[in-house]
Design a protein around this motif. Structure first.
Motif, PDB file in Angstrom:
ATOM      1  N   SER A  27     -51.741 194.433 135.958  1.00 20.38           N
ATOM      2  CA  SER A  27     -50.348 194.413 136.409  1.00 20.38           C
ATOM      3  C   SER A  27     -49.590 195.665 135.969  1.00 20.38           C
ATOM      4  O   SER A  27     -48.632 196.071 136.631  1.00 20.38           O
ATOM      5  CB  SER A  27     -49.632 193.160 135.905  1.00 20.38           C
ATOM      6  OG  SER A  27     -49.433 193.207 134.521  1.00 20.38           O
TER       7      SER A  27
ATOM      8  N   SER B 267     -49.540 189.573 123.297  1.00 20.50           N
ATOM      9  CA  SER B 267     -50.559 190.459 123.874  1.00 20.50           C
ATOM     10  C   SER B 267     -50.015 191.867 124.077  1.00 20.50           C
ATOM     11  O   SER B 267     -50.694 192.852 123.777  1.00 20.50           O
ATOM     12  CB  SER B 267     -51.059 189.902 125.214  1.00 20.50           C
ATOM     13  OG  SER B 267     -51.725 188.684 125.027  1.00 20.50           O
ATOM     14  N   LEU B 268     -48.795 191.979 124.576  1.00 22.88           N
ATOM     15  CA  LEU B 268     -48.195 193.300 124.793  1.00 22.88           C
ATOM     16  C   LEU B 268     -48.064 194.055 123.473  1.00 22.88           C
ATOM     17  O   LEU B 268     -48.377 195.250 123.401  1.00 22.88           O
ATOM     18  CB  LEU B 268     -46.822 193.169 125.463  1.00 22.88           C
ATOM     19  CG  LEU B 268     -46.814 192.732 126.926  1.00 22.88           C
ATOM     20  CD1 LEU B 268     -45.387 192.461 127.383  1.00 22.88           C
ATOM     21  CD2 LEU B 268     -47.491 193.757 127.819  1.00 22.88           C
TER      22      LEU B 268
ATOM     23  N   LEU C  86     -48.647 182.906 132.462  1.00 21.66           N
ATOM     24  CA  LEU C  86     -48.524 183.418 131.102  1.00 21.66           C
ATOM     25  C   LEU C  86     -47.228 182.926 130.474  1.00 21.66           C
ATOM     26  O   LEU C  86     -46.154 183.094 131.041  1.00 21.66           O
ATOM     27  CB  LEU C  86     -48.528 184.952 131.097  1.00 21.66           C
ATOM     28  CG  LEU C  86     -49.792 185.635 131.595  1.00 21.66           C
ATOM     29  CD1 LEU C  86     -49.581 187.144 131.667  1.00 21.66           C
ATOM     30  CD2 LEU C  86     -50.969 185.304 130.692  1.00 21.66           C
TER      31      LEU C  86
ATOM     32  N   ILE D 158     -44.210 191.016 134.764  1.00 23.40           N
ATOM     33  CA  ILE D 158     -45.644 190.862 134.517  1.00 23.40           C
ATOM     34  C   ILE D 158     -46.034 189.396 134.739  1.00 23.40           C
ATOM     35  O   ILE D 158     -47.011 189.096 135.418  1.00 23.40           O
ATOM     36  CB  ILE D 158     -46.015 191.311 133.089  1.00 23.40           C
ATOM     37  CG1 ILE D 158     -45.759 192.807 132.905  1.00 23.40           C
ATOM     38  CG2 ILE D 158     -47.476 190.966 132.778  1.00 23.40           C
ATOM     39  CD1 ILE D 158     -45.816 193.272 131.461  1.00 23.40           C
TER      40      ILE D 158
ATOM     41  N   LEU E 123     -47.701 186.334 126.331  1.00 19.40           N
ATOM     42  CA  LEU E 123     -47.477 187.647 126.933  1.00 19.40           C
ATOM     43  C   LEU E 123     -46.986 188.657 125.901  1.00 19.40           C
ATOM     44  O   LEU E 123     -47.571 189.731 125.756  1.00 19.40           O
ATOM     45  CB  LEU E 123     -46.475 187.559 128.083  1.00 19.40           C
ATOM     46  CG  LEU E 123     -46.109 188.918 128.694  1.00 19.40           C
ATOM     47  CD1 LEU E 123     -47.325 189.557 129.354  1.00 19.40           C
ATOM     48  CD2 LEU E 123     -44.968 188.787 129.664  1.00 19.40           C
TER      49      LEU E 123
ATOM     50  N   VAL F 287     -48.695 188.239 137.677  1.00 18.98           N
ATOM     51  CA  VAL F 287     -49.959 187.569 137.345  1.00 18.98           C
ATOM     52  C   VAL F 287     -50.020 186.207 138.028  1.00 18.98           C
ATOM     53  O   VAL F 287     -51.051 185.831 138.590  1.00 18.98           O
ATOM     54  CB  VAL F 287     -50.133 187.441 135.815  1.00 18.98           C
ATOM     55  CG1 VAL F 287     -51.298 186.538 135.462  1.00 18.98           C
ATOM     56  CG2 VAL F 287     -50.315 188.823 135.192  1.00 18.98           C
TER      57      VAL F 287
ATOM     58  N   THR G   5     -56.369 187.093 130.278  1.00 16.61           N
ATOM     59  CA  THR G   5     -55.012 187.517 129.944  1.00 16.61           C
ATOM     60  C   THR G   5     -54.936 189.032 129.819  1.00 16.61           C
ATOM     61  O   THR G   5     -54.088 189.667 130.446  1.00 16.61           O
ATOM     62  CB  THR G   5     -54.545 186.848 128.631  1.00 16.61           C
ATOM     63  OG1 THR G   5     -54.519 185.433 128.812  1.00 16.61           O
ATOM     64  CG2 THR G   5     -53.171 187.341 128.218  1.00 16.61           C
TER      65      THR G   5
ATOM     66  N   ILE H 231     -52.957 191.523 132.466  1.00 14.69           N
ATOM     67  CA  ILE H 231     -51.847 192.335 131.955  1.00 14.69           C
ATOM     68  C   ILE H 231     -52.106 193.804 132.262  1.00 14.69           C
ATOM     69  O   ILE H 231     -51.237 194.497 132.797  1.00 14.69           O
ATOM     70  CB  ILE H 231     -51.637 192.104 130.446  1.00 14.69           C
ATOM     71  CG1 ILE H 231     -51.050 190.711 130.197  1.00 14.69           C
ATOM     72  CG2 ILE H 231     -50.710 193.184 129.863  1.00 14.69           C
ATOM     73  CD1 ILE H 231     -50.978 190.310 128.742  1.00 14.69           C
TER      74      ILE H 231
ATOM     75  N   GLY I 291     -41.657 192.463 130.916  1.00 12.03           N
ATOM     76  CA  GLY I 291     -42.319 191.191 130.675  1.00 12.03           C
ATOM     77  C   GLY I 291     -42.232 190.155 131.779  1.00 12.03           C
ATOM     78  O   GLY I 291     -43.243 189.628 132.231  1.00 12.03           O
TER      79      GLY I 291
END
Length: 105
Positions: free
Chosen positions: A22, A54-55, A46, A32, A51, A36, A15, A19, A29
Motif C-alpha cells: 500500500s 507495524s508502521l 487492520l 492504508i 497498523l 488494504v 500484514t 502495508i 494510516g
C-alpha cells in the motif's frame, strides 16, 4: 541487505506485505487501512494498534519513511529496502504459485 532484517521480514506476514504494497504510493494510516481492506475485499481489516505498531517497527527497521506531515497526519512511503523486500516476497509467492500448479485437479 542486513541479515537481521531479512530474518525478521522474510517470509513476510500478510500484514507487512500489504502495508508495504500500500505504501508504494504515499499514504497515512487511515488510508492504508482502507486500501488494504479494499485490496483484500474485506478479508483483512487492520486495527489501529496493529497498523501503527507495524508502521513504527518498519520505520525503525528502515523499510518505510515518513515523507511529510499534513494536519498532524504522518504520510509514509516505502524505502529502497522496503521495495527490495517486497520484490523478494513477490518472487517467493510466484515460486509457490508455480509449484502449486503441479497439483492436478
Amino acid at each position: 541487505m542486513e541479515d537481521r532484517i531479512q530474518k525478521i521480514y522474510f517470509p513476510m506476514t500478510e500484514t507487512a506485505f500489504y502495508i508495504l504494497l500500500s505504501l508504494q504510493t504515499p499514504r497515512y494510516g487511515y488510508l492504508i487501512m482502507q486500501y488494504v481492506e479494499e485490496m483484500t475485499h474485506g478479508r483483512i481489516q487492520l486495527g489501529a494498534g496493529t497498523l501503527y505498531g507495524s508502521l513504527s517497527k518498519m520505520q525503525k527497521d528502515g523499510l518505510i519513511d515518513i515523507i511529510k506531515i499534513e494536519n498532524k497526519r504522518k504520510i509514509y512511503q516505502t524505502t529502497n529496502l522496503g521495495n527490495q523486500l517486497l520484490l523478494m516476497e513477490k518472487s517467493r509467492i510466484t515460486e509457490l504459485y508455480k509449484n502449486l500448479e503441479r497439483i492436478e485437479d
